[in-house]
Design a protein around this motif. Structure first.
Motif, mmCIF file in Angstrom:
data_model
loop_
_atom_site.group_PDB
_atom_site.id
_atom_site.type_symbol
_atom_site.label_atom_id
_atom_site.label_comp_id
_atom_site.label_asym_id
_atom_site.label_seq_id
_atom_site.Cartn_x
_atom_site.Cartn_y
_atom_site.Cartn_z
ATOM 1 N N GLN A 1 2.464 10.376 -13.259
ATOM 2 C CA GLN A 1 2.304 11.809 -13.034
ATOM 3 C C GLN A 1 3.427 12.393 -12.192
ATOM 4 O O GLN A 1 4.036 13.393 -12.551
ATOM 5 N N CYS A 2 3.744 11.745 -11.057
ATOM 6 C CA CYS A 2 4.752 12.319 -10.162
ATOM 7 C C CYS A 2 6.108 11.636 -10.280
ATOM 8 O O CYS A 2 7.121 12.170 -9.823
ATOM 9 N N ASN A 3 6.129 10.430 -10.855
ATOM 10 C CA ASN A 3 7.361 9.656 -11.020
ATOM 11 C C ASN A 3 8.046 9.321 -9.705
ATOM 12 O O ASN A 3 9.197 8.880 -9.694
ATOM 13 N N GLY A 4 7.345 9.531 -8.597
ATOM 14 C CA GLY A 4 7.924 9.204 -7.304
ATOM 15 C C GLY A 4 7.190 8.089 -6.602
ATOM 16 O O GLY A 4 7.790 7.285 -5.889
ATOM 17 N N GLY A 5 5.868 8.027 -6.803
ATOM 18 C CA GLY A 5 5.069 6.989 -6.180
ATOM 19 C C GLY A 5 4.826 5.824 -7.103
ATOM 20 O O GLY A 5 5.351 5.756 -8.221
ATOM 21 N N ALA A 6 4.046 4.872 -6.613
ATOM 22 C CA ALA A 6 3.675 3.702 -7.402
ATOM 23 C C ALA A 6 2.159 3.591 -7.414
ATOM 24 O O ALA A 6 1.470 4.106 -6.528
ATOM 25 N N LEU A 7 1.634 2.908 -8.412
ATOM 26 C CA LEU A 7 0.194 2.710 -8.506
ATOM 27 C C LEU A 7 -0.204 1.513 -7.653
ATOM 28 O O LEU A 7 0.286 0.395 -7.865
ATOM 29 N N VAL A 8 -1.077 1.763 -6.683
ATOM 30 C CA VAL A 8 -1.519 0.694 -5.798
ATOM 31 C C VAL A 8 -3.045 0.578 -5.886
ATOM 32 O O VAL A 8 -3.754 1.550 -6.162
ATOM 33 N N ALA A 9 -3.544 -0.642 -5.646
ATOM 34 C CA ALA A 9 -4.982 -0.899 -5.755
ATOM 35 C C ALA A 9 -5.722 -0.296 -4.579
ATOM 36 O O ALA A 9 -5.276 -0.396 -3.421
ATOM 37 N N ARG A 10 -6.859 0.332 -4.868
ATOM 38 C CA ARG A 10 -7.721 0.903 -3.835
ATOM 39 C C ARG A 10 -9.174 0.656 -4.218
ATOM 40 O O ARG A 10 -9.497 0.322 -5.352
ATOM 41 N N THR A 11 -10.027 0.896 -3.234
ATOM 42 C CA THR A 11 -11.460 0.764 -3.471
ATOM 43 C C THR A 11 -12.142 2.052 -3.045
ATOM 44 O O THR A 11 -11.934 2.533 -1.921
ATOM 45 N N GLY A 12 -12.933 2.637 -3.945
ATOM 46 C CA GLY A 12 -13.628 3.879 -3.646
ATOM 47 C C GLY A 12 -15.122 3.743 -3.858
ATOM 48 O O GLY A 12 -15.668 2.634 -3.987
ATOM 49 N N GLY A 13 -15.780 4.877 -3.925
ATOM 50 C CA GLY A 13 -17.226 4.882 -4.085
ATOM 51 C C GLY A 13 -17.696 4.281 -5.382
ATOM 52 O O GLY A 13 -18.849 3.850 -5.494
ATOM 53 N N HIS A 14 -16.835 4.228 -6.375
ATOM 54 C CA HIS A 14 -17.201 3.670 -7.679
ATOM 55 C C HIS A 14 -16.503 2.346 -7.950
ATOM 56 O O HIS A 14 -16.411 1.909 -9.093
ATOM 57 N N GLY A 15 -15.994 1.728 -6.908
ATOM 58 C CA GLY A 15 -15.365 0.432 -7.088
ATOM 59 C C GLY A 15 -13.843 0.495 -7.015
ATOM 60 O O GLY A 15 -13.259 1.429 -6.487
ATOM 61 N N ARG A 16 -13.224 -0.531 -7.580
ATOM 62 C CA ARG A 16 -11.774 -0.671 -7.501
ATOM 63 C C ARG A 16 -11.083 0.213 -8.537
ATOM 64 O O ARG A 16 -11.528 0.340 -9.667
ATOM 65 N N PHE A 17 -9.980 0.851 -8.107
ATOM 66 C CA PHE A 17 -9.184 1.657 -9.015
ATOM 67 C C PHE A 17 -7.737 1.623 -8.518
ATOM 68 O O PHE A 17 -7.414 1.018 -7.498
ATOM 69 N N PHE A 18 -6.844 2.281 -9.265
ATOM 70 C CA PHE A 18 -5.446 2.356 -8.878
ATOM 71 C C PHE A 18 -5.073 3.824 -8.665
ATOM 72 O O PHE A 18 -5.348 4.669 -9.517
ATOM 73 N N GLY A 19 -4.458 4.083 -7.521
ATOM 74 C CA GLY A 19 -4.054 5.447 -7.198
ATOM 75 C C GLY A 19 -2.590 5.500 -6.806
ATOM 76 O O GLY A 19 -1.960 4.482 -6.488
ATOM 77 N N CYS A 20 -2.033 6.684 -6.818
ATOM 78 C CA CYS A 20 -0.608 6.865 -6.505
ATOM 79 C C CYS A 20 -0.369 6.657 -5.014
ATOM 80 O O CYS A 20 -1.126 7.147 -4.167
ATOM 81 N N SER B 1 0.816 -1.215 0.000
ATOM 82 C CA SER B 1 0.000 0.000 0.000
ATOM 83 C C SER B 1 0.847 1.262 0.000
ATOM 84 O O SER B 1 0.414 2.305 -0.477
ATOM 85 N N ARG B 2 2.064 1.171 0.546
ATOM 86 C CA ARG B 2 2.963 2.321 0.571
ATOM 87 C C ARG B 2 4.363 1.890 0.129
ATOM 88 O O ARG B 2 5.327 1.955 0.894
ATOM 89 N N PRO B 3 4.511 1.417 -1.096
ATOM 90 C CA PRO B 3 5.826 0.933 -1.537
ATOM 91 C C PRO B 3 6.847 2.062 -1.587
ATOM 92 O O PRO B 3 6.523 3.201 -1.917
ATOM 93 N N SER B 4 8.056 1.719 -1.239
ATOM 94 C CA SER B 4 9.134 2.696 -1.314
ATOM 95 C C SER B 4 9.336 3.140 -2.752
ATOM 96 O O SER B 4 9.337 2.313 -3.671
ATOM 97 N N PRO B 5 9.538 4.438 -2.996
ATOM 98 C CA PRO B 5 9.850 4.873 -4.362
ATOM 99 C C PRO B 5 11.146 4.253 -4.875
ATOM 100 O O PRO B 5 11.333 4.115 -6.073
ATOM 101 N N PHE B 6 12.019 3.864 -3.952
ATOM 102 C CA PHE B 6 13.240 3.176 -4.377
ATOM 103 C C PHE B 6 12.908 1.825 -5.011
ATOM 104 O O PHE B 6 13.497 1.446 -6.030
ATOM 105 N N VAL B 7 11.956 1.107 -4.405
ATOM 106 C CA VAL B 7 11.567 -0.191 -4.958
ATOM 107 C C VAL B 7 10.905 -0.011 -6.318
ATOM 108 O O VAL B 7 11.181 -0.754 -7.271
ATOM 109 N N THR B 8 10.033 0.975 -6.417
ATOM 110 C CA THR B 8 9.367 1.239 -7.694
ATOM 111 C C THR B 8 10.392 1.533 -8.782
ATOM 112 O O THR B 8 10.294 1.051 -9.909
#
Length: 926
Positions: A840-859, A798-805
């Motif tokens: 977009q930011c080149n620092g984070g990674a895309l991780v799976a999340r669930t919101g009001g409209h279902g599953r999506f991927f966020g930074c 959920s919070r991968p290191s940007p180094f790993v990414t």
């Protein structure tokens, strides 16, 4: 010569002719000349009437004039030629003896080559008197010297590598590599060796000491090896004695020591009284002692207590950039990223958070972005909401993001137009506006004084109370004490005074020269004085004072008597250590070899100053820079991954790293994403245990922090594995068969840690390394290169290191993937399921999340980055518009911080634009 005789020697010129004779002494030759014209020859001496010379033929006159000019320059010419002869002799002697021609020889030659003597000589009449040898010496340039010495040394190197082949093969337990042997033979006055991890730097130091003794260059008792801790010093001493004995050499007198032990001995020998190290320093209780001092000052001094809390709670969290840092909170009501205040609000900028925190600590009732008293919304502006509203005095407050130049950050386009519009509203409607700027409160000298006067003059009573219940954790007392300790070490190491630093701030006009920094200095110097008083009362010294006093003793004439000084781990040097080494090798004929690796510079917090290494030749003098690039430790895969990762910082030395056996690349570096690090570690230990069999293997579990031990170590460890938990810092200098790094997550206590060095440290240190996560990047390099056979990283899903990414995104070569993602069973994760970097930011990674409209991927960098997508592989190029959760529907404008980004359609297709248009014209592609 037609009856004329001319006698010339160093004492002068003597001329005798048919009707006249005269002498010109060497002392007056420079001011004496022979001239002629229509009235014949005249001898002109300074302060005397010209003497007429009758009957002297022109050829004789020219010879006399040249002779006088020659005598005038004779001493300079002799010295000039002597330097030339000395250089030739040194090169010939070095070649005959098989000894490197050091810089001292070049420096002696260059000493008079810096004068204008050749120009003066060529313009004088003495030029015609020069012999062929003198002419050769006159024309021999610095470039010629460099070519001669370099060619000589190259011949010496080749001959010694051949002649001493048996020595280099046996002086250590393993034969020296060509790189190592070259470093040993390069016996110059100032040699810097860049040593890759595991490249055998200790072998080079031991072999160089043995080579110096075996070849008769230096006596054993005049060799000193300096290390940074007792373990390393003891290892050096043991290796010296063992390897010297194996080579049949006498090691008596060769000394390996820590800087601190050596410094104490120097002071004792120079002054007749060896100082005592403060017990709290010797026992590692410096932070405890500083905490005691701070507590006393807080209890006894109200002004100190106020400034301590002001800095700790308000200023310490503020950067020096008016644009601020990345957002750390998210407002679900406004659907915007922002910054959490002490009282739980979420504001748009760091500057606003600083103001809000100060208001909260003073008990001021305020409303954040309360709608303006008059409805001013129109076709181009939404309803105005000033930064702060004070209901008790019916006043509004705007805090402007203006720097020292009175301008907003360049990326805040339209900001000044917005300022004018808002000021005009207050003038038109007669509302009371209080204005502050970032420059005024952080970068200027006034601090909060202006705001305090503005509020109190309007009737608000300030009630400062740093003990109010807080929703956000500020910088702790312990963290601020650690900052003070680091600052103190650098102040003492650089011998800086309060006046020095304040003068520097006045002249530099840097972003540091403001209220934030001045508040820290107002805190620091009372602590500094109290620390020194504790030392004085006990008759003690601390490490930095001791090193400084030792350097002073040597500079004042005490000579410890070492001709060859070898320094280990040079990247960890402080200014005080540097000064001591400079004094030790200052006399002519001294030799210094400094061995280190700027890629492993990870001790800035402990007083290390990387500029000591990066500016080595500027500090210590010219000389060769060599590199040890072959590692005896790591596989080629680990070499490639570690080098590619750490070498992105172009401010570091450019070098390579290769395994001794390049054909055996080894297994890829593995990454597992899990929220239970101990389970991942246990699974990997089982697989390594099976591979190791009865031979067993060693494993380091390396944490960024000590507290990771409890979550990283499994309850059961295979019997054939020797598993130790170490922090990365403490593991430097050690190695194991395998390495696990379990804490690869993002966040404050992640890897990289986002606890940034306080900018005040830049006052007492060299130029800061502005490359993002520079020291954290080097820290991971150290962790990776502890491994001989394999590395496994455990990252948070959920919070991968940007180094790993970054490693996963770039970890490939022509031979295949160097970094692979595996599941708990060691099975490779398909590329379609691999963690992807945020486009977009080149620092984070895309991780799976669930919101009001279902599953999506966020930074994973949310809320700093609010990018989302339904397609982590296609990213922003997905055909269908991504379904966004409530947390990411309307991201804040990164330019003005006021508006939000809305989808629009333009001439060239859809784009995202700021709702504050036309005040803010920020846009980006969808």
């Amino acid at each position: 010569m037609d009856g004329w005789s001319i006698d010339v020697d160093a004492s002068g010129v003597r001329v005798a002719g048919p009707r006249i004779s005269f002498e010109v002494d060497a002392g007056e030759a420079d001011s004496t000349s022979l001239r002629w014209g229509v009235f014949g020859r005249r001898l002109c001496r300074a302060g005397q009437k010209p003497e007429r010379i009758r009957g002297m033929p022109r050829a004789v006159a020219q010879h006399v004039r040249a002779s006088i000019a020659r005598v005038a320059v004779d001493s300079e010419l002799r010295a000039w030629v002597g330097r030339f002869d000395d250089l030739q002799a040194a090169c010939e002697g070095g070649l005959a003896a098989g000894r490197w021609v050091p810089w001292d020889v070049r420096d002696a030659f260059l000493a008079d080559r810096r004068s204008d003597f050749p120009t003066r000589l060529r313009k004088s009449n003495a030029l015609a008197t020069l012999s062929t040898h003198e002419t050769e010496a006159l024309d021999f340039s610095a470039d010629d010297m460099a070519a001669l010495v370099n060619a000589t040394n190259e011949k010496v190197l080749r001959r010694e590598l051949s002649a001493q082949r048996d020595f280099f093969a046996s002086i250590e337990s393993q034969p020296l590599t060509d790189e190592q042997a070259r470093a040993v033979v390069t016996f110059d006055n100032r040699v810097q060796v860049l040593a890759a991890a595991g490249s055998g730097k200790t072998s080079v130091m031991v072999a160089r000491a043995a080579y110096a003794v075996a070849r008769g260059f230096v006596r054993p008792e005049r060799i000193l090896l300096l290390a940074f801790n007792k373990k390393a010093a003891d290892e050096l001493q043991e290796r010296i004695e063992a390897r010297f004995a194996a080579a049949g050499l006498d090691a008596t007198g060769v000394r390996a020591s820590t800087f601190h032990s050596f410094g104490l001995s120097v002071i004792g020998a120079a002054t007749g009284r060896k100082p005592s190290l403060a017990p709290w320093v010797a026992d590692g209780r410096e932070l405890q002692k500083l905490s005691e001092i701070v507590d006393r000052l807080r209890d006894s001094n109200v002004a100190f207590r106020y400034k301590w809390d002001l800095y700790r709670i308000v200023y310490a969290a503020v950067s020096l950039d008016p644009a601020g840092g990345p957002a750390d909170a998210y407002n679900r009501e406004t659907r915007q990223s922002g910054f959490e205040t002490l009282d739980g609000k979420i504001v748009r900028s760091e500057g606003e958070r600083m103001i809000a925190d100060w208001l909260f600590l003073n008990g001021v009732d305020y409303r954040y972005e309360h709608p303006y008293a008059v409805d001013v919304a129109d076709a181009t502006h939404r309803q105005y909401t000033p930064d702060f509203y004070y209901p008790d005095i019916d006043a509004w407050h705007e805090h402007w993001a203006l720097g020292r130049n009175g301008k907003p950050p360049a990326e805040f386009q339209g900001y000044e137009d917005g300022m004018r519009w808002k000021r005009t509203l207050h003038e038109q409607h007669g509302t009371d506006l209080i204005e502050t700027t970032f420059a005024e409160i952080v970068l200027g000298e006034g601090g909060f004084i202006g705001l305090e006067e503005a509020l109190t003059s309007r009737g608000i009573n300030l009630d400062w109370n740093p003990d109010r219940p807080m929703r956000r954790e500020p910088v702790s007392h312990d963290q601020l004490v650690k900052l003070v300790r680091t600052f103190l070490s650098h102040v003492k190491s650089s011998r800086s005074t309060d006046g020095d630093l304040r003068d520097l701030l006045k002249t530099s006009r840097s972003e540091l020269s403001g209220a934030r920094t001045m508040t820290f200095l107002d805190l620091f110097w009372p602590i500094f004085d109290a620390w020194n008083e504790e030392l004085r009362k006990g008759g003690f010294v601390d490490f930095d004072d001791m090193l400084g006093s030792a350097a002073d003793s040597v500079a004042d004439g005490f000579d410890p008597g070492y001709d060859l000084v070898l320094v280990d781990e040079f990247q960890d040097s402080s200014q005080a250590r540097s000064q001591l080494v400079q004094e030790l090798v200052a006399p002519p004929g001294r030799f210094l070899m400094a061995v280190g690796d700027d890629w492993q510079a990870i001790n800035r917090f402990a007083g290390a100053d990387l500029s000591v290494m990066t500016d080595f030749h500027q500090r210590f003098g010219p000389g060769p820079q060599l590199a040890l690039t072959t590692t005896f430790r790591c596989t080629q895969t680990i070499c490639d991954v570690a080098t590619q990762f750490v070498s992105k910082n172009r401010r570091q030395f450019d070098k390579s790293m290769r395994a001794l056996n390049q054909a055996d690349r080894g297994s890829p570096v593995e990454v597992t994403h899990t929220d239970v690090p101990a389970d991942a570690v246990a699974a990997r230990l089982r697989r390594w245990s099976e591979e190791a069999g009865t031979d067993g293997a060693s494993v380091y579990v390396l944490g960024r922090y000590n507290f990771e031990r409890r979550d990283a170590l499994p309850s059961e460890i295979p019997e054939n594995l020797r598993v130790d938990f170490l922090t990365v810092h403490s593991a430097k200098g050690s190695e194991a068969d395998y390495v696990v790094i379990p804490g690869m997550k993002s966040g404050t206590y992640g890897f990289p840690s986002t606890i940034a060095d306080d900018p005040v440290l830049d006052l007492v240190m060299g130029e800061p390394d502005t490359f993002e996560h520079a020291e954290e990047r080097r820290l991971l390099y150290v962790a990776l290169t502890r491994a001989r056979r394999g590395v496994h990283l455990v990252a948070s899903p959920s919070r991968p290191s940007p180094f790993v990414t970054e490693l996963l995104d770039e970890g490939s070569s022509g031979d295949g993937r160097l970094v692979v993602e595996v599941d708990g069973h060691g099975t490779h994760v398909p590329s379609t399921q691999r963690v992807r970097p945020c486009p977009q930011c080149n620092g984070g990674a895309l991780v799976a999340r669930t919101g009001g409209h279902g599953r999506f991927f966020g930074c994973s960098s949310f809320p700093a980055c609010t990018y989302t997508t339904n397609d982590p592989i296609g990213g922003a190029t997905t055909a269908a518009p991504p379904r966004r959760s409530a947390e990411a529907t309307t991201p804040a404008c990164p330019r003005c911080g006021r508006g939000t980004l809305r989808r629009r359609k333009g001439k060239f297709g859809p784009f995202m634009g700021c709702t504050e248009y036309p005040t803010c014209r920020y846009t980006r592609n969808v």
